[in-house]
Design a protein around this motif. Structure first.
Motif, PDB file in Angstrom:
ATOM      1  N   THR A 267       0.841  -1.205   0.000  1.00 53.89           N
ATOM      2  CA  THR A 267       0.000   0.000   0.000  1.00 53.89           C
ATOM      3  C   THR A 267       0.868   1.243   0.000  1.00 53.89           C
ATOM      4  O   THR A 267       1.730   1.415   0.876  1.00 53.89           O
ATOM      5  CB  THR A 267      -0.938   0.017   1.228  1.00 53.89           C
ATOM      6  OG1 THR A 267      -1.770  -1.137   1.198  1.00 53.89           O
ATOM      7  CG2 THR A 267      -1.803   1.266   1.221  1.00 53.89           C
ATOM      8  N   LEU A 268       0.645   2.100  -0.971  1.00 51.23           N
ATOM      9  CA  LEU A 268       1.351   3.373  -1.043  1.00 51.23           C
ATOM     10  C   LEU A 268       0.477   4.438  -0.383  1.00 51.23           C
ATOM     11  O   LEU A 268      -0.608   4.747  -0.873  1.00 51.23           O
ATOM     12  CB  LEU A 268       1.639   3.750  -2.497  1.00 51.23           C
ATOM     13  CG  LEU A 268       2.235   5.136  -2.746  1.00 51.23           C
ATOM     14  CD1 LEU A 268       3.603   5.263  -2.080  1.00 51.23           C
ATOM     15  CD2 LEU A 268       2.331   5.413  -4.242  1.00 51.23           C
ATOM     16  N   THR A 269       0.930   4.967   0.750  1.00 45.01           N
ATOM     17  CA  THR A 269       0.169   5.983   1.482  1.00 45.01           C
ATOM     18  C   THR A 269       0.778   7.352   1.247  1.00 45.01           C
ATOM     19  O   THR A 269       1.966   7.561   1.495  1.00 45.01           O
ATOM     20  CB  THR A 269       0.150   5.679   2.989  1.00 45.01           C
ATOM     21  OG1 THR A 269      -0.434   4.390   3.196  1.00 45.01           O
ATOM     22  CG2 THR A 269      -0.672   6.715   3.732  1.00 45.01           C
ATOM     23  N   ILE A 270      -0.046   8.281   0.761  1.00 39.20           N
ATOM     24  CA  ILE A 270       0.414   9.642   0.464  1.00 39.20           C
ATOM     25  C   ILE A 270      -0.268  10.598   1.429  1.00 39.20           C
ATOM     26  O   ILE A 270      -1.496  10.721   1.445  1.00 39.20           O
ATOM     27  CB  ILE A 270       0.102  10.037  -0.987  1.00 39.20           C
ATOM     28  CG1 ILE A 270       0.754   9.043  -1.956  1.00 39.20           C
ATOM     29  CG2 ILE A 270       0.570  11.458  -1.269  1.00 39.20           C
ATOM     30  CD1 ILE A 270       0.408   9.302  -3.401  1.00 39.20           C
ATOM     31  N   LYS A 271       0.507  11.277   2.243  1.00 38.53           N
ATOM     32  CA  LYS A 271      -0.019  12.249   3.202  1.00 38.53           C
ATOM     33  C   LYS A 271      -0.147  13.618   2.530  1.00 38.53           C
ATOM     34  O   LYS A 271       0.633  13.972   1.642  1.00 38.53           O
ATOM     35  CB  LYS A 271       0.917  12.364   4.410  1.00 38.53           C
ATOM     36  CG  LYS A 271       1.056  11.082   5.226  1.00 38.53           C
ATOM     37  CD  LYS A 271      -0.125  10.889   6.147  1.00 38.53           C
ATOM     38  CE  LYS A 271       0.096   9.735   7.112  1.00 38.53           C
ATOM     39  NZ  LYS A 271      -1.001   9.563   8.062  1.00 38.53           N
ATOM     40  N   ASP A 272      -1.129  14.379   2.997  1.00 38.08           N
ATOM     41  CA  ASP A 272      -1.296  15.759   2.495  1.00 38.08           C
ATOM     42  C   ASP A 272      -1.180  15.810   0.977  1.00 38.08           C
ATOM     43  O   ASP A 272      -0.411  16.598   0.410  1.00 38.08           O
ATOM     44  CB  ASP A 272      -0.258  16.690   3.136  1.00 38.08           C
ATOM     45  CG  ASP A 272      -0.382  16.741   4.649  1.00 38.08           C
ATOM     46  OD1 ASP A 272      -1.518  16.673   5.139  1.00 38.08           O
ATOM     47  OD2 ASP A 272       0.656  16.821   5.329  1.00 38.08           O
ATOM     48  N   TRP A 273      -1.981  14.984   0.323  1.00 33.60           N
ATOM     49  CA  TRP A 273      -1.833  14.831  -1.122  1.00 33.60           C
ATOM     50  C   TRP A 273      -2.489  15.950  -1.927  1.00 33.60           C
ATOM     51  O   TRP A 273      -2.330  16.007  -3.137  1.00 33.60           O
ATOM     52  CB  TRP A 273      -2.396  13.488  -1.569  1.00 33.60           C
ATOM     53  CG  TRP A 273      -3.826  13.238  -1.158  1.00 33.60           C
ATOM     54  CD1 TRP A 273      -4.236  12.576  -0.051  1.00 33.60           C
ATOM     55  CD2 TRP A 273      -4.998  13.662  -1.835  1.00 33.60           C
ATOM     56  NE1 TRP A 273      -5.606  12.548   0.020  1.00 33.60           N
ATOM     57  CE2 TRP A 273      -6.100  13.212  -1.072  1.00 33.60           C
ATOM     58  CE3 TRP A 273      -5.252  14.373  -3.004  1.00 33.60           C
ATOM     59  CZ2 TRP A 273      -7.419  13.450  -1.436  1.00 33.60           C
ATOM     60  CZ3 TRP A 273      -6.556  14.606  -3.373  1.00 33.60           C
ATOM     61  CH2 TRP A 273      -7.633  14.151  -2.599  1.00 33.60           C
ATOM     62  N   ALA A 288      -8.477  23.692   0.501  1.00 27.01           N
ATOM     63  CA  ALA A 288      -9.088  22.394   0.768  1.00 27.01           C
ATOM     64  C   ALA A 288      -8.051  21.451   1.369  1.00 27.01           C
ATOM     65  O   ALA A 288      -6.843  21.634   1.223  1.00 27.01           O
ATOM     66  CB  ALA A 288      -9.654  21.805  -0.511  1.00 27.01           C
ATOM     67  N   THR A 289      -8.538  20.444   2.083  1.00 25.44           N
ATOM     68  CA  THR A 289      -7.642  19.506   2.743  1.00 25.44           C
ATOM     69  C   THR A 289      -7.921  18.096   2.288  1.00 25.44           C
ATOM     70  O   THR A 289      -8.976  17.796   1.742  1.00 25.44           O
ATOM     71  CB  THR A 289      -7.791  19.580   4.274  1.00 25.44           C
ATOM     72  OG1 THR A 289      -9.153  19.267   4.609  1.00 25.44           O
ATOM     73  CG2 THR A 289      -7.464  20.967   4.789  1.00 25.44           C
ATOM     74  N   ALA A 290      -6.968  17.231   2.538  1.00 22.18           N
ATOM     75  CA  ALA A 290      -7.137  15.818   2.251  1.00 22.18           C
ATOM     76  C   ALA A 290      -7.524  15.098   3.531  1.00 22.18           C
ATOM     77  O   ALA A 290      -7.601  15.691   4.602  1.00 22.18           O
ATOM     78  CB  ALA A 290      -5.835  15.251   1.695  1.00 22.18           C
ATOM     79  N   ASN A 291      -7.761  13.810   3.411  1.00 19.24           N
ATOM     80  CA  ASN A 291      -8.034  13.004   4.581  1.00 19.24           C
ATOM     81  C   ASN A 291      -6.814  13.017   5.496  1.00 19.24           C
ATOM     82  O   ASN A 291      -5.676  12.921   5.047  1.00 19.24           O
ATOM     83  CB  ASN A 291      -8.372  11.568   4.151  1.00 19.24           C
ATOM     84  CG  ASN A 291      -8.681  10.675   5.334  1.00 19.24           C
ATOM     85  OD1 ASN A 291      -9.604  10.939   6.086  1.00 19.24           O
ATOM     86  ND2 ASN A 291      -7.894   9.630   5.483  1.00 19.24           N
ATOM     87  N   ALA A 292      -7.035  13.144   6.790  1.00 21.51           N
ATOM     88  CA  ALA A 292      -5.927  13.286   7.743  1.00 21.51           C
ATOM     89  C   ALA A 292      -4.974  12.099   7.704  1.00 21.51           C
ATOM     90  O   ALA A 292      -3.771  12.244   7.934  1.00 21.51           O
ATOM     91  CB  ALA A 292      -6.489  13.472   9.152  1.00 21.51           C
ATOM     92  N   ASP A 293      -5.504  10.920   7.422  1.00 18.56           N
ATOM     93  CA  ASP A 293      -4.653   9.717   7.394  1.00 18.56           C
ATOM     94  C   ASP A 293      -4.011   9.497   6.036  1.00 18.56           C
ATOM     95  O   ASP A 293      -3.314   8.499   5.839  1.00 18.56           O
ATOM     96  CB  ASP A 293      -5.485   8.485   7.773  1.00 18.56           C
ATOM     97  CG  ASP A 293      -6.009   8.556   9.198  1.00 18.56           C
ATOM     98  OD1 ASP A 293      -5.310   9.137  10.044  1.00 18.56           O
ATOM     99  OD2 ASP A 293      -7.122   8.054   9.457  1.00 18.56           O
ATOM    100  N   GLY A 294      -4.244  10.418   5.108  1.00 19.40           N
ATOM    101  CA  GLY A 294      -3.681  10.272   3.783  1.00 19.40           C
ATOM    102  C   GLY A 294      -4.529   9.371   2.911  1.00 19.40           C
ATOM    103  O   GLY A 294      -5.565   8.844   3.326  1.00 19.40           O
ATOM    104  N   ILE A 295      -4.084   9.175   1.685  1.00 19.99           N
ATOM    105  CA  ILE A 295      -4.796   8.306   0.758  1.00 19.99           C
ATOM    106  C   ILE A 295      -3.992   7.035   0.560  1.00 19.99           C
ATOM    107  O   ILE A 295      -2.771   7.076   0.347  1.00 19.99           O
ATOM    108  CB  ILE A 295      -5.061   9.009  -0.586  1.00 19.99           C
ATOM    109  CG1 ILE A 295      -5.906   8.115  -1.496  1.00 19.99           C
ATOM    110  CG2 ILE A 295      -3.780   9.431  -1.273  1.00 19.99           C
ATOM    111  CD1 ILE A 295      -6.496   8.838  -2.667  1.00 19.99           C
ATOM    112  N   ALA A 296      -4.668   5.895   0.703  1.00 21.80           N
ATOM    113  CA  ALA A 296      -4.004   4.593   0.597  1.00 21.80           C
ATOM    114  C   ALA A 296      -4.247   4.019  -0.790  1.00 21.80           C
ATOM    115  O   ALA A 296      -5.393   3.753  -1.160  1.00 21.80           O
ATOM    116  CB  ALA A 296      -4.515   3.654   1.679  1.00 21.80           C
TER     117      ALA A 296
END
Length: 438
Positions: A267-273, A288-296
């Protein structure tokens, strides 16, 4: 006594005509249930009397019973038209707060979005749904159509399966370093649309480069930039290429491992994408913001077979703001609102009622019935539960009156009436003869 017998027969025949006439009058009434006149004979014998020579005293109307058999279900066309295929009754709350039960599913929405009967006097009852579309089977509520927009949701995951063609030529990255603007520097690419917290769309492109017989490099760009916002451009030491993921396959084309920045994982997790924008050479962060846990990004379902490179449609959980575009009702009575962003959400569920003794229900007009002591208390549940039927959307249940049978019964009732009238006429003639003899 013969006069009384004849009169009771006239009364009974008249009631049979009334019941038959009412059935015929309602042959086109949605959800109507036909009735049947039931009669009983009358005897005046005492408890201790003998029965060999007892003469009847006529007939009386024992009951008018309704036949709750299934009517034909036909397409109604209305978006809120519903029919019950099987047992049960729709539950309505009248203007006085009392509950009514009906098989007529000709519903519509009033100005406030409440689902009402076709006269607008009673509201359809069911179970409410929370903001996430989860049905809460608590007490019955007035079902209401929520016409507000569906708020956006930031993407948190991307999942798909894909294949990389093992016959593709190897690209020497020393001679041809990765550059998203040059197609000769990568083998294939896949695009996925992501959404931030405000519903803004961001294209994510994954570039795949075959670097060895069983090895590929995967570069991920969002809005054409690295996930940290920097542009993958420049020359020499100034080049800012995204951190690649190294995919290794075995001789059978199955994925062995994925390494990203020295870390193994599928799983590639990207924070603050959510990147910002560059205007006139000035970088500006996105509000706008992304999901706090990043996108998996799930990269586990990748193969390397000798077939064309492809990727199945990705599965993501983010979406933009949606405007309501329609309403769907499934067999279990769940009302789904559909939105312009291809999403759907449950906004309520219809409740059906059942009774131990349907014959004990009291007809209340308007194709409704009300609970009585004889019917017993109703049981409420969702359609398709237990003996309750299923909901047929955009359909209506026709009357169960068999017109041919009713016309035959009409002739029979007319004959009965004439015969009983003849009984009285004959008795009158006999009485006149007796009077003349005295």
């Amino acid at each position: 006594m013969s006069f009384n017998i004849g009169l009771s027969g006239l009364y009974a025949a008249n009631k049979q005509l009334d019941v038959t006439g009412n059935n015929i009058a309602n042959v086109a009434t949605t959800g109507f249930k036909s009735s049947r006149a039931e009669f009983a004979d009358i005897y005046a014998a005492s408890k201790l009397g003998t029965g060999q020579n007892t003469i009847g005293n006529g007939v009386n109307l024992a009951a008018v019973s309704q036949q709750f058999t299934q009517g034909d279900v036909n397409g109604g066309g209305g978006i809120l038209d519903m029919a019950i295929q099987g047992g049960g009754f729709f539950v309505q709350k009248g203007s006085d707060g009392s509950l009514e039960y009906t098989r007529s599913g000709a519903f519509r929405a009033d100005k406030d979005g409440y689902i009402t009967n076709n006269t607008g006097t009673s509201r359809l009852q069911g179970y409410a749904a929370d903001d996430n579309g989860k049905i809460a089977k608590g007490g019955l509520v007035d079902l209401q159509l929520n016409l507000s927009n569906l708020p956006p949701k930031a993407s948190t995951k991307v999942d798909s399966s894909s294949n990389l063609n093992s016959s593709e030529p190897v690209i020497d990255q020393t001679k041809k370093p990765f550059d998203p603007t040059k197609t000769e520097t990568f083998t294939t690419q896949y695009s996925t649309t992501l959404y931030d917290s405000q519903g803004n769309a961001h294209p994510m492109v994954q570039y795949l480069v075959k670097t060895d017989a069983n090895q590929w490099q995967s570069y991920t760009l969002i809005d054409g930039r690295n996930p940290d916002g920097s542009a993958p451009t420049g020359t020499g030491a100034d080049v800012k290429a995204p951190v690649p993921s190294t995919l290794a396959f075995d001789g059978a084309g199955n994925l062995k491992s994925i390494m990203t920045g020295g870390v193994a994982g599928t799983t590639l997790t990207i924070k603050d994408w959510v990147p910002g924008t560059v205007t006139d050479g000035v970088w500006k962060a996105n509000d706008a913001t992304a999901n706090a846990d990043g996108i998996a990004i799930n990269m586990a379902n990748i193969t390397q077979y000798n077939s064309a490179s492809y990727r199945n449609p990705p599965v993501t959980d983010g979406y933009a703001t949606g405007q309501i575009t329609g309403l769907k009702i499934d067999g279990s009575g769940v009302l789904f609102a559909t939105f312009s962003n291809q999403q759907s959400k449950a906004i309520g569920q219809i409740s059906l009622a059942s009774f131990n003794n349907e014959q004990g229900l009291q007809p209340a007009g308007g194709t409704t019935w009300k609970e009585t002591f004889a019917s017993g208390q109703p049981g409420y549940d969702a359609p398709q539960a237990g003996t309750l039927g299923s909901i047929k959307a955009s359909s209506l249940e026709a009357s169960n009156v068999n017109l041919t049978n009713e016309l035959v019964d009409l002739i029979k009732a007319q004959s009965n009436y004439q015969a009983n009238a003849k009984t009285i006429s004959t008795q009158s003639t006999i009485m006149q003869t007796i009077i003349q003899m005295t």
